[in-house]
Design a protein around this motif. Structure first.
Motif, short mmCIF file in Angstrom:
data_model
loop_
_atom_site.label_atom_id
_atom_site.label_comp_id
_atom_site.label_asym_id
_atom_site.label_seq_id
_atom_site.Cartn_x
_atom_site.Cartn_y
_atom_site.Cartn_z
N LEU A 160 2.61 194.03 139.71
CA LEU A 160 3.08 195.25 139.64
C LEU A 160 3.93 195.20 138.04
N ALA A 161 4.45 194.24 137.67
CA ALA A 161 5.14 194.22 136.35
C ALA A 161 4.37 194.43 135.13
N GLN A 162 2.92 193.89 135.52
CA GLN A 162 2.09 194.12 134.54
C GLN A 162 1.55 195.56 134.42
N TRP A 163 1.68 196.01 135.77
CA TRP A 163 1.02 197.48 135.82
C TRP A 163 1.95 198.43 135.15
N GLU A 164 3.27 198.23 135.58
CA GLU A 164 4.28 199.03 134.74
C GLU A 164 4.15 198.77 133.11
N ALA A 165 3.91 197.58 132.59
CA ALA A 165 3.89 197.52 131.10
C ALA A 165 2.84 198.42 130.65
N ASP A 166 1.87 198.08 131.58
CA ASP A 166 0.58 198.95 131.14
C ASP A 166 0.60 200.35 131.04
N ARG A 167 1.45 200.82 132.04
CA ARG A 167 1.80 202.15 132.17
C ARG A 167 2.70 202.90 130.90
N ASP A 168 3.39 201.99 130.48
CA ASP A 168 4.64 202.21 129.57
C ASP A 168 3.63 202.51 128.11
N VAL A 169 2.74 201.78 128.00
CA VAL A 169 2.00 201.55 126.84
C VAL A 169 1.19 203.14 126.75
N HIS A 170 0.90 203.50 128.04
CA HIS A 170 -0.17 204.57 127.86
C HIS A 170 0.74 206.15 128.20
N GLY A 171 1.83 206.17 127.56
CA GLY A 171 2.55 207.42 127.41
C GLY A 171 3.18 207.79 128.27
N TYR A 172 3.86 206.95 129.12
CA TYR A 172 5.23 207.31 130.13
C TYR A 172 6.54 207.09 129.17
N ALA A 173 7.15 206.28 129.98
CA ALA A 173 8.68 206.18 129.16
C ALA A 173 8.41 205.19 127.86
N TRP A 174 8.96 205.55 127.02
CA TRP A 174 8.84 204.78 125.83
C TRP A 174 10.23 204.17 125.12
N VAL A 175 10.16 203.12 124.25
CA VAL A 175 11.35 202.68 123.81
C VAL A 175 11.25 203.08 122.14
N CYS A 176 12.34 203.48 121.81
CA CYS A 176 12.53 203.83 120.46
C CYS A 176 12.55 202.55 119.50
N THR A 177 11.78 202.76 118.50
CA THR A 177 11.74 201.60 117.60
C THR A 177 12.61 201.66 116.60
N GLU A 178 13.68 202.49 116.38
CA GLU A 178 14.70 202.70 115.40
C GLU A 178 15.94 202.19 116.05
N CYS A 179 16.14 202.48 117.49
CA CYS A 179 17.52 202.15 118.12
C CYS A 179 17.37 201.40 119.34
N GLY A 180 16.04 201.46 119.89
CA GLY A 180 15.99 200.38 121.08
C GLY A 180 16.37 201.29 122.28
N GLU A 181 16.65 202.58 122.26
CA GLU A 181 16.95 203.30 123.36
C GLU A 181 15.81 203.57 124.00
N ASP A 182 15.92 203.62 125.47
CA ASP A 182 14.62 204.13 126.37
C ASP A 182 14.51 205.59 126.45
N ASN A 183 13.33 206.17 126.41
CA ASN A 183 13.14 207.45 126.39
C ASN A 183 12.31 208.03 127.59
N GLU A 184 12.31 208.99 128.00
CA GLU A 184 11.21 209.53 129.26
C GLU A 184 10.12 209.88 128.21
N ALA A 185 9.01 209.86 129.06
CA ALA A 185 7.61 210.34 128.59
C ALA A 185 7.72 211.86 128.02
N GLU A 186 8.53 212.67 128.49
CA GLU A 186 8.30 214.12 128.02
C GLU A 186 9.01 214.14 126.41
N PHE A 187 9.87 213.23 126.02
CA PHE A 187 10.35 213.38 124.88
C PHE A 187 9.56 213.05 123.58
#
Ligand SMILES: [Zn+2]
Length: 87
Positions: free
Chosen positions: A49-76
């Protein structure tokens, strides 16, 4: 959860009946609860499940800002914190 079943882990899908009612909506969008038949599978299932969630993150759901490291929801499209563009 076909992924777990494919891995040979016996599971019960608590909300399995919903799948027939919602047609083509992917099961992962409907909060199906997965119940392990035997707790000895727990660590294996957690890893999958952890692997699945990691894959899901890569494919356009929640994402992490590369500038400040904050978590962002998919729609942002930009970071809510620093307005950096989505990577
Ligand atoms: Zn940011």
């Amino acid at each position: 959860m076909q992924m777990l079943q494919d891995a040979g882990i016996p599971v019960l899908l608590k909300n399995d009946f919903i799948q027939g009612a919602i047609g083509e909506i992917p099961a992962v969008d409907n909060d199906i609860e997965v119940w392990l038949v035997d707790d000895e599978w727990r660590s294996r299932a957690d890893a999958l499940l952890a692997q699945w969630e990691a894959d899901r993150d890569v494919h356009g759901y929640a994402w992490v800002c590369t500038e400040c490291g904050e978590d962002n929801e998919a729609e942002f499209g930009v970071c809510w914190s620093c307005q950096a563009s989505r990577p």
